[in-house]
Design an enzyme around this catalytic site. Structure first.
Site, PDB file in Angstrom:
ATOM      1  N   GLU A 107      37.527 118.727  35.629  1.00 44.07           N
ATOM      2  CA  GLU A 107      38.081 118.091  36.818  1.00 44.07           C
ATOM      3  C   GLU A 107      39.372 118.699  37.372  1.00 44.07           C
ATOM      4  O   GLU A 107      40.364 117.989  37.574  1.00 44.07           O
ATOM      5  CB  GLU A 107      38.295 116.595  36.551  1.00 44.07           C
ATOM      6  CG  GLU A 107      37.004 115.840  36.309  1.00 44.07           C
ATOM      7  CD  GLU A 107      37.208 114.335  36.209  1.00 44.07           C
ATOM      8  OE1 GLU A 107      38.367 113.863  36.158  1.00 44.07           O
ATOM      9  OE2 GLU A 107      36.191 113.611  36.167  1.00 44.07           O
ATOM     10  N   GLU A 149      29.606 113.152  33.540  1.00 43.21           N
ATOM     11  CA  GLU A 149      30.149 111.811  33.368  1.00 43.21           C
ATOM     12  C   GLU A 149      29.499 110.857  34.372  1.00 43.21           C
ATOM     13  O   GLU A 149      29.370 111.188  35.556  1.00 43.21           O
ATOM     14  CB  GLU A 149      31.671 111.781  33.570  1.00 43.21           C
ATOM     15  CG  GLU A 149      32.468 112.617  32.581  1.00 43.21           C
ATOM     16  CD  GLU A 149      33.965 112.516  32.827  1.00 43.21           C
ATOM     17  OE1 GLU A 149      34.395 111.572  33.527  1.00 43.21           O
ATOM     18  OE2 GLU A 149      34.708 113.385  32.331  1.00 43.21           O
TER      19      GLU A 149
END
Length: 507
Positions: free
Chosen positions: A282, A387
């Site tokens: 991320e 995720e």
């Protein structure tokens, strides 16, 4: 009287047999319920110990393994013949990440080697009055010795061999393990993290994964300077990676860590059990700039390939979409050697999605997310979802950060509640969940998995939490809103409801 005397004599002669029979019956009455309560233990191997405490929220195993000895190397077993289940090839056989019929089906071991307040709030609660909000401030407040003691105990108990046994028995075949750069040491002055300790726990866990035929993706979750400024990077606050005063230095500092990871996982000792590696979790490309993040990933891939032995060798490399959207990566590094794209898809962090009704959310998961993954797989190549969860609210304690509130009830960022009566009271208490709510979550899980399996596969976030059950795969199975075996979850939810998952976007 004679017959009565004979009967008494017979009883005396056989009293020891009767007593033994009673003991056996009593023991069976005690043992059988214990076996029924934990059906995931049914496939325990004879050489496995400490397997009696697999409950999802138990991070204090009654018989935890001894802490790792920093001076004692962990010797790899080299036995890669295990397979997680009948649907997955053994570790020493190829896993087809590029369009294969077998998909990655896994969970994240989050909140373990990189701390997150919402996963393990008990580690943070005593120190919040002292300004602790992340792993950086926790270690800074405690000091090296106390932080080492706290983390050593946490590493030793949050993930145990039981964790891998249950993961296997739920039909999963992969785990994704976040680590911070401090796991590999080489800290600079002022960085308060505990260095090196978590790496030894990682290696021990890899051996447990090997034992049960589970493949591992290790992900660099925290880079020097913080690549996104969120607490799960290790440090909350400014993005000082590529971006910021020391950003260029920190971006370059990250590369030797990737070199070390790739060299390690490319070795014959680990190539089978660690066939895939996340280069950086991320990076906030919306702050840093998409072109800068892409240029860094290209540089990082070169480092990983060189360290792994060149083209065709070493682990698959995973890049994250940086929140730019999958379509912006179409055509990125065409023909690259074993490169995979990762995206993280959640309802609760998007103001529009969180306000949808349940029917709209289910349809969105099938049609929009399914189409996105299908299109990306065609335009970029192998695409995975690293995720996701079944949560459609953000009521999990500390999910948005310590003391920052929740979108759901309007206490986060000065926003408006999702509805006039929206409340987070009871949101984390499974005893308040109705049968209808559980069925929705089961449908939502299946809808998402239908979508994600248009690509390379998925990892649920997270395998367990202390007190936020919607984010716990284990709690979901126990509560009935996640299937007990993902390989046998029934017919496609999306197909059954007329929601196509494999439409290629034309734009």
């Amino acid at each position: 009287m004679g017959a009565t005397q004979d009967n008494r004599s017979c009883l005396r002669r056989h009293r020891w047999k009767i007593s033994l029979l009673v003991l056996i019956v009593v023991a069976a009455a005690v043992v059988v319920p214990l076996v029924i309560v934990k059906p995931w233990d049914k496939n325990k191997s004879n050489n496995s110990t400490n397997n009696s405490n697999s409950n999802s929220n138990n991070n204090n195993n009654t018989n935890p393994p001894p802490p790792v000895n920093p001076s004692q190397p962990i010797i790899p077993s080299h036995n890669d013949t295990a397979k997680a289940n009948a649907y997955t090839p053994a570790l020493d056989q190829p896993f087809d990440y590029q369009g294969g019929s077998v998909k990655m089906r896994g969970v994240n071991l989050g909140g373990w080697l990189v701390l997150e307040p919402f996963i393990t709030p008990s580690l943070f609660d005593p120190y919040i009055p002292n300004g602790v909000v992340d792993e950086w401030t926790l270690c800074q407040h405690l000091g090296l010795d106390a932080a080492t003691k706290l983390l050593d105990n946490h590493y030793n108990t949050w993930v145990t061999e039981d964790t891998f046994i249950r993961i296997r028995d739920l039909g999963l075949n992969h785990v994704r393990v976040p680590i911070g750069f401090w796991a590999m040491g080489n800290l600079v002055a002022g960085e308060p993290y505990v260095p090196n300790l978590s790496w030894k726990y990682l290696v021990r866990a890899i051996e447990w994964a090997r034992k049960y035929g589970i493949r591992v993706q290790v992900e660099l979750h925290g880079a020097p300077g913080s690549q996104n400024g969120w607490n799960h990077s290790g440090r909350l606050g400014a993005v000082n990676w590529i971006n910021g005063t020391d950003g260029a230095t920190n971006a370059l500092r990250t590369l030797p860590y990737l070199q070390q990871m790739s060299t390690f996982f490319a070795s014959p000792d680990y190539a089978h059990v660690d066939p895939i590696m996340g280069m950086l979790n991320e990076p906030n490309a919306q702050v840093i700039g998409g072109d800068k993040v892409k240029a860094w990933y290209q540089q990082a891939l070169g480092v990983v390939r060189t360290a792994g032995g060149g083209t065709g060798k070493g682990p698959w490399a995973v890049i994250h979409d940086g929140f730019l959207g999958l379509s912006t990566w179409a055509g990125f590094l065409p023909g690259a050697d074993r490169l995979m794209l990762d995206t993280h898809s959640y309802i609760m962090f998007d103001d529009g999605l969180i306000r949808m009704n349940q029917t709209a959310q289910l349809e969105f998961a099938c049609k929009t997310w399914g189409s996105d993954i299908t299109t990306s797989t065609k335009a970029f190549g192998p695409t995975m979802v690293g995720e996701f969860s079944v949560a459609v609210n953000d009521c999990a304690k500390y999910l948005n950060g310590i003391g920052l509130g929740y979108r759901w009830d309007g206490t986060f960022g000065g926003g408006k509640p999702v509805s006039p009566n929206a409340t987070c009271v009871g949101a984390n208490d499974p005893t308040t969940y109705t049968a209808e709510y559980k069925q929705f979550m089961l449908n939502f899980f299946n809808a998402q998995v239908d979508a994600w399996e248009q690509g390379a596969g998925w990892f649920y976030w997270n395998f367990k939490t202390e007190s936020n059950p919607l984010w716990s795969y284990f709690d979901g199975v126990d509560g009935g809103w996640i299937p007990k075996d993902v390989n046998n979850r029934g017919p496609s939810f999306c197909a059954a409801n007329g929601y196509p998952v494999n439409v290629v976007n034309s734009d």
